[in-house]
Each structure stands twice: as C-alpha cells, then as structure tokens.
Design a protein around this motif. Sequence first.
Motif, PDB file in Angstrom:
ATOM      1  N   ASN A 528       0.807  -1.202  -0.091  1.00 43.87           N
ATOM      2  CA  ASN A 528      -0.061  -0.024   0.153  1.00 43.87           C
ATOM      3  C   ASN A 528       0.812   1.293   0.083  1.00 43.87           C
ATOM      4  N   GLN A 529       2.087   1.217  -0.581  1.00 45.05           N
ATOM      5  CA  GLN A 529       2.578   2.318  -0.886  1.00 45.05           C
ATOM      6  C   GLN A 529       2.225   3.132  -2.034  1.00 45.05           C
ATOM      7  N   PHE A 530       2.674   4.611  -2.153  1.00 43.70           N
ATOM      8  CA  PHE A 530       2.559   5.398  -3.443  1.00 43.70           C
ATOM      9  C   PHE A 530       3.685   4.948  -4.489  1.00 43.70           C
ATOM     10  N   TYR A 531       3.559   4.744  -5.762  1.00 43.31           N
ATOM     11  CA  TYR A 531       4.609   4.798  -6.591  1.00 43.31           C
ATOM     12  C   TYR A 531       4.268   5.745  -7.650  1.00 43.31           C
ATOM     13  N   TYR A 532       5.280   6.574  -7.595  1.00 43.19           N
ATOM     14  CA  TYR A 532       5.052   7.747  -8.502  1.00 43.19           C
ATOM     15  C   TYR A 532       6.290   8.554  -9.330  1.00 43.19           C
ATOM     16  N   LEU A 533       7.421   7.342  -9.332  1.00 44.81           N
ATOM     17  CA  LEU A 533       8.629   7.810 -10.098  1.00 44.81           C
ATOM     18  C   LEU A 533       8.524   7.145 -11.622  1.00 44.81           C
ATOM     19  N   PHE A 534       7.715   7.837 -12.143  1.00 40.56           N
ATOM     20  CA  PHE A 534       7.403   7.500 -13.462  1.00 40.56           C
ATOM     21  C   PHE A 534       8.517   7.919 -14.546  1.00 40.56           C
ATOM     22  N   GLY A 535       9.225   8.984 -14.091  1.00 39.33           N
ATOM     23  CA  GLY A 535      10.363   9.235 -14.830  1.00 39.33           C
ATOM     24  C   GLY A 535      11.207   8.305 -14.954  1.00 39.33           C
ATOM     25  N   PHE A 536      11.701   7.789 -13.910  1.00 41.37           N
ATOM     26  CA  PHE A 536      12.587   6.753 -13.682  1.00 41.37           C
ATOM     27  C   PHE A 536      12.183   5.458 -14.275  1.00 41.37           C
ATOM     28  N   LEU A 537      10.930   4.987 -14.318  1.00 40.08           N
ATOM     29  CA  LEU A 537      10.291   3.806 -14.870  1.00 40.08           C
ATOM     30  C   LEU A 537      10.463   3.913 -16.350  1.00 40.08           C
ATOM     31  N   PHE A 538      10.280   5.165 -17.051  1.00 40.27           N
ATOM     32  CA  PHE A 538      10.163   5.280 -18.459  1.00 40.27           C
ATOM     33  C   PHE A 538      11.606   5.102 -18.779  1.00 40.27           C
ATOM     34  N   LEU A 539      12.779   5.646 -17.926  1.00 37.64           N
ATOM     35  CA  LEU A 539      14.059   5.341 -18.562  1.00 37.64           C
ATOM     36  C   LEU A 539      14.404   3.679 -18.576  1.00 37.64           C
ATOM     37  N   VAL A 540      13.965   3.035 -17.305  1.00 34.20           N
ATOM     38  CA  VAL A 540      14.006   1.862 -17.129  1.00 34.20           C
ATOM     39  C   VAL A 540      13.402   1.006 -18.184  1.00 34.20           C
ATOM     40  N   PHE A 541      12.263   1.465 -18.680  1.00 32.31           N
ATOM     41  CA  PHE A 541      11.425   0.664 -19.757  1.00 32.31           C
ATOM     42  C   PHE A 541      12.390   0.679 -21.061  1.00 32.31           C
ATOM     43  N   ILE A 542      13.023   2.091 -21.569  1.00 34.50           N
ATOM     44  CA  ILE A 542      13.795   1.995 -22.750  1.00 34.50           C
ATOM     45  C   ILE A 542      14.723   1.303 -22.441  1.00 34.50           C
ATOM     46  N   ILE A 543      15.458   1.249 -21.187  1.00 34.99           N
ATOM     47  CA  ILE A 543      16.694   0.245 -21.158  1.00 34.99           C
ATOM     48  C   ILE A 543      16.308  -1.206 -21.330  1.00 34.99           C
ATOM     49  N   LEU A 544      14.834  -1.499 -20.594  1.00 35.76           N
ATOM     50  CA  LEU A 544      14.538  -3.091 -20.885  1.00 35.76           C
ATOM     51  C   LEU A 544      14.224  -3.294 -22.309  1.00 35.76           C
ATOM     52  N   VAL A 545      13.751  -2.389 -23.340  1.00 39.12           N
ATOM     53  CA  VAL A 545      13.281  -2.828 -24.594  1.00 39.12           C
ATOM     54  C   VAL A 545      14.940  -2.699 -25.529  1.00 39.12           C
ATOM     55  N   VAL A 546      15.632  -2.098 -24.925  1.00 39.46           N
ATOM     56  CA  VAL A 546      17.073  -2.266 -25.830  1.00 39.46           C
ATOM     57  C   VAL A 546      17.607  -3.353 -25.514  1.00 39.46           C
ATOM     58  N   SER A 547      17.700  -3.706 -24.294  1.00 40.18           N
ATOM     59  CA  SER A 547      18.565  -4.957 -23.674  1.00 40.18           C
ATOM     60  C   SER A 547      17.852  -5.998 -24.240  1.00 40.18           C
ATOM     61  N   CYS A 548      16.518  -6.286 -24.257  1.00 39.12           N
ATOM     62  CA  CYS A 548      15.799  -7.322 -24.594  1.00 39.12           C
ATOM     63  C   CYS A 548      16.061  -7.488 -26.216  1.00 39.12           C
ATOM     64  N   SER A 549      16.265  -6.438 -26.866  1.00 41.32           N
ATOM     65  CA  SER A 549      16.252  -6.529 -28.257  1.00 41.32           C
ATOM     66  C   SER A 549      17.884  -6.974 -28.760  1.00 41.32           C
ATOM     67  N   GLN A 550      18.769  -6.471 -27.895  1.00 41.46           N
ATOM     68  CA  GLN A 550      20.263  -6.963 -28.138  1.00 41.46           C
ATOM     69  C   GLN A 550      20.334  -8.507 -27.826  1.00 41.46           C
ATOM     70  N   ILE A 551      19.887  -8.884 -26.631  1.00 40.60           N
ATOM     71  CA  ILE A 551      19.963 -10.316 -26.218  1.00 40.60           C
ATOM     72  C   ILE A 551      19.132 -11.176 -27.208  1.00 40.60           C
ATOM     73  N   SER A 552      18.320 -10.729 -27.734  1.00 44.24           N
ATOM     74  CA  SER A 552      17.502 -11.561 -28.823  1.00 44.24           C
ATOM     75  C   SER A 552      18.392 -11.852 -29.957  1.00 44.24           C
ATOM     76  N   ILE A 553      18.991 -10.823 -30.481  1.00 43.84           N
ATOM     77  CA  ILE A 553      19.929 -10.973 -31.584  1.00 43.84           C
ATOM     78  C   ILE A 553      20.954 -11.767 -31.464  1.00 43.84           C
ATOM     79  N   VAL A 554      21.523 -11.615 -30.376  1.00 42.89           N
ATOM     80  CA  VAL A 554      22.816 -12.327 -30.065  1.00 42.89           C
ATOM     81  C   VAL A 554      22.151 -13.971 -30.074  1.00 42.89           C
ATOM     82  N   MET A 555      21.162 -14.290 -29.308  1.00 34.85           N
ATOM     83  CA  MET A 555      20.761 -15.698 -29.187  1.00 34.85           C
ATOM     84  C   MET A 555      20.312 -16.212 -30.608  1.00 34.85           C
ATOM     85  N   VAL A 556      19.718 -15.523 -31.618  1.00 35.18           N
ATOM     86  CA  VAL A 556      19.281 -15.740 -32.720  1.00 35.18           C
ATOM     87  C   VAL A 556      20.215 -16.114 -33.784  1.00 35.18           C
TER      88      VAL A 556
END
Length: 642
Positions: A528-556
């Motif tokens: 029951n805490q408030f989560y409001y650090l969406f600026g951080f979350l947006f950065l983390v989301f971009i990082i997640l997209v980039v790292s998923c794409s890269q690791i996927s390319i390496v694996m394929v």
Amino acid sequence: FSFLQERLRCMLVLLLLLHGTDSFYVPGVAPINFHRNDPVEIKAVKLTSSRTQLPYEYYSLPFCQPTKITYKAENLGEVLRGDRIVNTPFQVSMNVEKKCEVLCNLPNKPVTLTVEQSKLIAERIREDYYVHLIADNLPVATRLEFYSNREEEEKKKEKDVQFEHGYRLGFMDGNKFYLHNHLSFILYYHREDVEENQEPTYRVVRFEVIPQSIKLEDLKADEKNTCTLPEATGSAPQEIDPSKENQLLFTYSVHWEESDIKWASRWDTYLTMSDVQIHWFSIINSVVVVFFLSGILSMIIIRTLRKDIANYNKEDDIEDTMEESGWKLVHGDVFRPPQYPMILSSLLGSGIQLFCMILIVIFVAMLGMLSPSSRGALMTTACFLFMFMGVFGGFFAGRLYRTLKGHRWKKGAFCTATLYPGVVFGICFVLNCFIWGKHSSGAVPFPTMVALLCMWFGISLPLVYLGYYFGFRKQPYDNPVRTNQIPRQIPEQRWYMNKFVGILMAGILPFGAMFIELFFIFSAIWENQFYYLFGFLFLVFIILVVSCSQISIVMVYFQLCAEDYRWWWRTFLVSGGSAFYVLIYAIFYFVNKLDIVEFIPSLLYFGYTALMVLSFWLLTGTIGFYAAYMFVRKIYAAVKID
C-alpha cells in the motif's frame, strides 16, 4: 511575418513559464479554497493490511456512523483497487480547534460492542489492519520519528521523520488487544494571498493523525459531548476482550497549523517516502549494463557478420564456402513457417497491445497527468488503453499471420482478441470468487464485471478484427530469400543450445537492468505504498526494450550459426526469459518481505503474480521477436544467394 514572430514569442514565453514551474495543475484536479469555519469533510476510503491483502470497507467494523451514509460514485480504477469512499461523522471546520469531542452516543451511553463485533475488531487488529481516511482528497498519514545512525551529539538535535499511510486500527500487547478509539487530527493549511479587504482563504496541504487508545473510565466527558483527555502518563489503553461485550467511547480532536507548503506540492510528503538516490544508482547500473552489452554485441556481431558476408559474397570461393558451416547454409529454411502460426501471431498481437498500452501509460504518467490525487486514474487509463490498442495488436498479428502462410484470418482475429484476455479474465474471476467469500471490498462487484466483459466484447474484439482485417490484406513482410521445398536436416545441438539454458542466459541482463525498480513496484502493489517515479520507470522501460532486443539478436545469431533454423517460437520464448527471473524474485519477495500466512492471501499473491509474469513474458518476448526478425531479414538480404 510579424504575425509569425508574435506566435513564436508567445510559444517562447509559454515554454519559459512551464520550465519555471516545478509542478503544474492537472486538468480536473483544481484546488478548493476554504474560508474560516467552512466544513472540511473527512471521508473514509477502506481498511487495508499487507498481511492479508484483503481490503475492507470502513463500515465493515462497528465505527460511528453518520445519520445518512453516502458512497462516492467511483471510477473503474477505484472499484478494482477496492476503494469504497464514504462519509464519516467527524465534524471538522477550517481553522477551528477542537480539544476533544465524543463522536457518537452520549457520554453517559457509551458504544457497546457485541461479542461478535469484539471478535471481529480483535481479529482485524491481529491481522495488522490500517484505516485510510481522506480530507480534501488528501490521505491521512501517521508521523513516525526516529533517530538515524548519526553521531551522538547530532542525535539530540535531529530526528528523521517518515510517514506511514493511514493509521493502525489498534495494537497488541502479549495476548491482549487494544483499539485506537481517540484520533488526534493535525491538519496543515496554507494561507493564500488575497486582496486587503477580502476574507482570507485557506487550502489544506497536509493531513496527519495521532491515534491513541484511551480507556472509557479515563475519558472524562460532559453533557455537551466534549471530553477531557487524561495525562499521557496516567492513562490506560482501551482493551477489546473478544470473549465478552466491550464498552467504549469514540472521540477525536482537531488541531490546525499554518504551513509554508504550497497546494501544488502538497503530495510531496507522500511521494518522497522512498529514497531517490537508489533509483539513480539503479538507472546508472542499468545504463552501464546496456552499454556493456552493446559494446560486446557491436564488436562480436558486426565484425563477425562483416567477415561472414565478405566470405559468402566472394565469387571465386563459392565451392569452399558451401562446405563450411554457418548461418548461410540455412538460407533455404530460415523463413520456413513454424508450427502453430495462428497461436504465435495471436500472442505477438497481444504483446504489441501490451507494449503500446504500457508505453503510453508510463509516458502520460511521467508528464504528471495520472497523479495519485486522481485516485484510480492509472488503472482506468490502462484498462481503456488496452482495449483501444486492439487495433494495433490485430494489425501486427494479421500481417504476421499472412507472412506465415496462414489463411483463416477470422479465426486468427478471434484467437488474438480472446487468448490472452481470456486467460487474464479466467484467473481474475477465480480469485474474485475467493475474495467474494471473504466479503472484502477488493471483490469486483458483479455489475463492474459485466461492464468489463462488455468493454472486451464491445470495444476490444471489434477493434482487433478491424486491425486484423487490414493487417491481413496488407502485403506480407518481404523475406529476402526463397524457402526450399524439402526441409534441411538439423545437426545435433550442443547442450548450451537447449531452450531452457537459453531462457536462463537471455533473462539475466534485462532483469538485472530493472530489478531495483521492480522492488519499488512490488512495494507499491503489496504494501500500500504510492509509486510515482514514472520518470525513472520510463528510462528503465527504454533500457529494458534495448537490452531485450540486443540479447535476442545475439541468441538468434548463435542459433543460426548452429544450423538450427527453428527460430520463430524459440526467439519468442527465450526473449521472455527475464519473466522467469521476475517469478523467482516474486517468490523471494513473498518469503522475505511479506508476512502472509493464510491460504487465500497467498493464493491472491501468486494468482496476481502469475498474471504479471505472463504479461511480462508477452511484452519482452514480443520486443525480442521483432528485433530478431528484423535482424534475420537484414543479414540474409546482405548475402548473395544463387
């Protein structure tokens, strides 16, 4: 020309104004101005406990009730969160002090709790329930003061202050239960600037409470419903004995204090409860991980690919090259459609739907449009966006299904619209039945469930069909090489090319880039805490997209080098490998951080965790799949094939 200059000047002034303000008023959340003696309504939201995860409405316990109980009309997000906002009998007026007042019943007729009511209150105290009230849409908080590990001299001077959401219903001492029956409200106001001859106006900027347990005999009350609080040292707490009837008085006091906090930043107290430094640490850590991965990727893949393509394109060495192993050898099979193309395209369609929804929600929240003051707005927005993003999900799924030589587009569209939402609805319905059985306000009412079904079949399904129709009619993805008639034999694979090993290897980096943020999200959901650090979350989301794409390319790339061309499903599964680590982390969080012991709260935790893991797998799997597909088309377009 002068008109254009004027427009540019206006835009510049607007930008400077926006830049100069730390926070801005969100549309629909306007401040309320109070004059002295104006009533400030105190409403109750719900009772919550991180031990049971079952919210209850305020009047599920025998609190004092007003003459007429009125519930606030709620949005979808509030209903799904279990909020049931209702009026209370507390009489609070702006800037008017109250020393001590009896809430209901006359002082000579105290509230009598029956044995059943006493048992229920004792049970809720044992389960560590908190009561949540709001004044002028601002939630109540309990101030906690403690000394940090500083030097002894500094200790005397400075205390660290933290705030806890809501107030504890009561406390236990040994096997005895004590109820907080006296509430000391401390409200802070900010005096607004007005003209000289005008009456001053005030705005509520903070709402604190000090709950106390005071025995009936110690509360000296008179006929006017006022009472006198005992000295702090000599008072005994109000015990609730679950085996017999109990008599007590509910009392409250109101104290007003002036504050320098402006109305626009009144939520800062609630939102700065967590340490921001650790978020920056997490982001820097993630960026380093991604750069490290990018460096390795660009060095290995680009150098190796250049060498491969140069070798494959040497006209004179064709005979020698064909004898070598490598990804060029599977060119006749690499675009062979996989098994179950309809299910694959449906899952990817849902993944696209989730991706668009999450991206827009985080971006809009980052701009401050979904502030916690508009309760339930985040969940309502997410629900509606998921429905409307069905167009994009259907379009991508339809186009991919056509590329994979699918023909039954109507069945494919139905599968896309119902597969993932059907699983989500099924799990939620089963969990909801258990919550209904507990009479919790967290149970979604039947009319709301019907409304959600209508949204699914009335908005989402037609939009998915529309998108699927246009996607299926569009030209399929252009594959650069032809597929052979006869499938090539796949050589025996090494142990490390196993699917499960791939999932474990591919999941570590994306998970490592975001796990600190995951801790704060889990705390917001389960504690029951408030989560409001969406600026951080947006950065983390971009990082997640980039790292998923890269690791996927390496694996394929490694898979195609091992002459295994069955990459469609494997890439989707392996790219979602970080979801496996999210599941492991959720189990770790359950064991170490939460104090849940009962069956139904545990079932709720793991049911909702399963939904989160499934959604996260679809999201990361989709990102990885499209990155790998673009990569495969690129490299096969670069080599000459006879």
